[in-house]
Motif scaffolding. Sequence first.
Motif, PDB file in Angstrom:
ATOM      1  N   GLY A 189      -2.384  -4.918  -1.040  1.00 38.61           N
ATOM      2  CA  GLY A 189      -3.296  -4.550   0.225  1.00 38.61           C
ATOM      3  C   GLY A 189      -2.544  -3.617   1.264  1.00 38.61           C
ATOM      4  O   GLY A 189      -1.412  -3.523   1.132  1.00 38.61           O
ATOM      5  N   SER A 190      -3.216  -3.162   2.107  1.00 40.10           N
ATOM      6  CA  SER A 190      -2.596  -2.393   3.249  1.00 40.10           C
ATOM      7  C   SER A 190      -1.580  -3.039   3.751  1.00 40.10           C
ATOM      8  O   SER A 190      -1.657  -4.131   4.018  1.00 40.10           O
ATOM      9  CB  SER A 190      -3.782  -1.741   4.152  1.00 40.10           C
ATOM     10  OG  SER A 190      -4.881  -1.152   3.413  1.00 40.10           O
ATOM     11  N   VAL A 191      -0.332  -2.206   4.069  1.00 38.34           N
ATOM     12  CA  VAL A 191       0.634  -2.749   4.715  1.00 38.34           C
ATOM     13  C   VAL A 191       0.560  -2.591   6.136  1.00 38.34           C
ATOM     14  O   VAL A 191       0.876  -1.331   6.687  1.00 38.34           O
ATOM     15  CB  VAL A 191       2.038  -2.191   4.036  1.00 38.34           C
ATOM     16  CG1 VAL A 191       3.167  -2.649   4.685  1.00 38.34           C
ATOM     17  CG2 VAL A 191       2.005  -2.147   2.643  1.00 38.34           C
TER      18      VAL A 191
ATOM     19  N   VAL B 246       5.285  -4.144  -4.639  1.00 40.24           N
ATOM     20  CA  VAL B 246       4.367  -4.147  -3.341  1.00 40.24           C
ATOM     21  C   VAL B 246       3.315  -3.117  -3.607  1.00 40.24           C
ATOM     22  O   VAL B 246       3.780  -1.896  -3.719  1.00 40.24           O
ATOM     23  CB  VAL B 246       5.158  -4.027  -2.097  1.00 40.24           C
ATOM     24  CG1 VAL B 246       4.473  -3.606  -0.960  1.00 40.24           C
ATOM     25  CG2 VAL B 246       6.151  -4.940  -2.011  1.00 40.24           C
ATOM     26  N   ALA B 247       1.947  -3.507  -3.743  1.00 42.02           N
ATOM     27  CA  ALA B 247       1.014  -2.333  -3.778  1.00 42.02           C
ATOM     28  C   ALA B 247       0.129  -2.408  -2.722  1.00 42.02           C
ATOM     29  O   ALA B 247      -0.542  -3.159  -2.202  1.00 42.02           O
ATOM     30  CB  ALA B 247       0.376  -2.726  -5.054  1.00 42.02           C
ATOM     31  N   GLY B 248       0.018  -0.928  -2.227  1.00 43.98           N
ATOM     32  CA  GLY B 248      -0.838  -0.916  -0.921  1.00 43.98           C
ATOM     33  C   GLY B 248      -0.487   0.245  -0.109  1.00 43.98           C
ATOM     34  O   GLY B 248       1.075   0.838  -0.296  1.00 43.98           O
ATOM     35  N   ASP B 249      -1.217   0.706   0.804  1.00 42.91           N
ATOM     36  CA  ASP B 249      -0.972   1.826   1.621  1.00 42.91           C
ATOM     37  C   ASP B 249       0.160   1.644   2.556  1.00 42.91           C
ATOM     38  O   ASP B 249      -0.122   0.585   3.429  1.00 42.91           O
ATOM     39  CB  ASP B 249      -2.398   2.268   2.471  1.00 42.91           C
ATOM     40  CG  ASP B 249      -2.313   3.546   3.300  1.00 42.91           C
ATOM     41  OD1 ASP B 249      -1.077   4.079   3.139  1.00 42.91           O
ATOM     42  OD2 ASP B 249      -3.022   3.758   4.077  1.00 42.91           O
TER      43      ASP B 249
ATOM     44  N   LEU C  25       4.779   0.535  -4.971  1.00 41.65           N
ATOM     45  CA  LEU C  25       3.886   1.123  -5.747  1.00 41.65           C
ATOM     46  C   LEU C  25       2.993   2.008  -4.903  1.00 41.65           C
ATOM     47  O   LEU C  25       2.232   2.687  -5.466  1.00 41.65           O
ATOM     48  CB  LEU C  25       2.799   0.295  -6.704  1.00 41.65           C
ATOM     49  CG  LEU C  25       3.866  -0.551  -7.518  1.00 41.65           C
ATOM     50  CD1 LEU C  25       3.044  -1.509  -8.181  1.00 41.65           C
ATOM     51  CD2 LEU C  25       4.559   0.240  -8.675  1.00 41.65           C
ATOM     52  N   GLY C  26       2.795   1.715  -3.573  1.00 44.17           N
ATOM     53  CA  GLY C  26       1.848   2.769  -2.636  1.00 44.17           C
ATOM     54  C   GLY C  26       0.547   2.138  -3.168  1.00 44.17           C
ATOM     55  O   GLY C  26       0.366   1.276  -3.882  1.00 44.17           O
ATOM     56  N   ARG C  27      -0.542   2.766  -2.696  1.00 44.85           N
ATOM     57  CA  ARG C  27      -2.013   2.826  -3.011  1.00 44.85           C
ATOM     58  C   ARG C  27      -2.025   2.970  -4.821  1.00 44.85           C
ATOM     59  O   ARG C  27      -1.479   3.719  -5.291  1.00 44.85           O
ATOM     60  CB  ARG C  27      -2.649   3.853  -2.414  1.00 44.85           C
ATOM     61  CG  ARG C  27      -2.755   3.591  -0.993  1.00 44.85           C
ATOM     62  CD  ARG C  27      -3.722   4.688  -0.223  1.00 44.85           C
ATOM     63  NE  ARG C  27      -5.221   3.992  -0.497  1.00 44.85           N
ATOM     64  CZ  ARG C  27      -6.347   4.461   0.027  1.00 44.85           C
ATOM     65  NH1 ARG C  27      -6.075   5.624   1.056  1.00 44.85           N
ATOM     66  NH2 ARG C  27      -7.311   4.053  -0.098  1.00 44.85           N
TER      67      ARG C  27
END
Length: 368
Positions: free
Chosen positions: A196-198, A225-228, A253-255
């Motif tokens: 989710g978004s950080v 860690v997956a998210g903006d 991983l980012g978005r």
Amino acid sequence: MRILWFTWKDKTHPHAGGAEVVASELAKRLVRDGHNIIFVTGAYKGAATEDQIDGYKVVRVGNRFTVYHNARVYYQKHLQGWADIVIDEVNTIPFFTKYYVHERSVLLVHQLCREIWFYQLPKYIGWLGYILEPLYLRTLADRKVITVSESTRDDLIRHGFRPENVYIISEGIQIDPLSSLEGVEKFKRPTLLSLGSVRPMKRTLDQIKAFELAKQKLPDLQLKVAGDTSGDYGRQVLEYIKASRYASDIEVLGRVSQDTKIELMRMSHLLLVTSIKEGWGLVVTEANSQGTPAVVYDVDGLRDSVIHKRTGYVVSSQEPVKLADSLLDILSDNQRYYRYREAAWLFSRTINFDKSYDQFKWSISGNV
């Protein structure tokens, strides 16, 4: 029925989230059953003023802040008297439709803001919002409300809403639960997922610190860690990870795409969620649908989406050391871990939009 729906974002908005998914899924089903729906919502760069989405009309007026005033003006000029029912969706701020619509109206509230004010806005604005929220809620306490969890219902009642006027509908997820857990592979190493978004209200740093503590006792542990990660808090998190002694075991991983998101949820061993509060932990139920239990903080919404010591852990003390203790406890026994996986998966199958729609349709038909 003709349904007029006020909300600050539609599902095409770049920052659309779980609330917009819920609204879209309910609206699609309403259209399917022959109802006529108009959304009045905020605009964003590049968006058309009017749109047709899944059979319903979207009218975009104003931005995130001016939409509340512009929606009222648009209604009075173009839509007054059109609807059979008006839905005032409260995302931080209500549209206060009780003061200008003459049609029957109902509030849709996923969660109240409360502590979130301090995490998402400058301190002086946060204090202002925190003080004003109970005051404007009191002015709406005579309204009938639809919400998505017992936690939000209790929150509303604490702020003056009558219990008989607050109706709960199920949440739903857009991901199909696995047909079976048999043969579903996990990562070879025990893997935690932050998804989710950080953002400050998500307290992503707590998850990373819990991972560092747990790794001291479980050396093979890894974190994804997956998210903006845009924004000041995202940069702070990235700097912390870079300096961590376990940086090589943390993958940022980012978005990610929807397919990658589902794969991560399916292959990870545990999901960590540490939000300040939620309406309902949608990401928890999504992970459960892929056979992955969650360890969460004991806050509104998350305590509703996790059944403690059955589908995951609800950590009463909101601190990384307790989060680490709980995830280690789940991962310490393979048979017990599988029981959590199975219970979480079975629970996710009871949370769906068809059920949500049936309850929502009943509530707006004059029953709430």
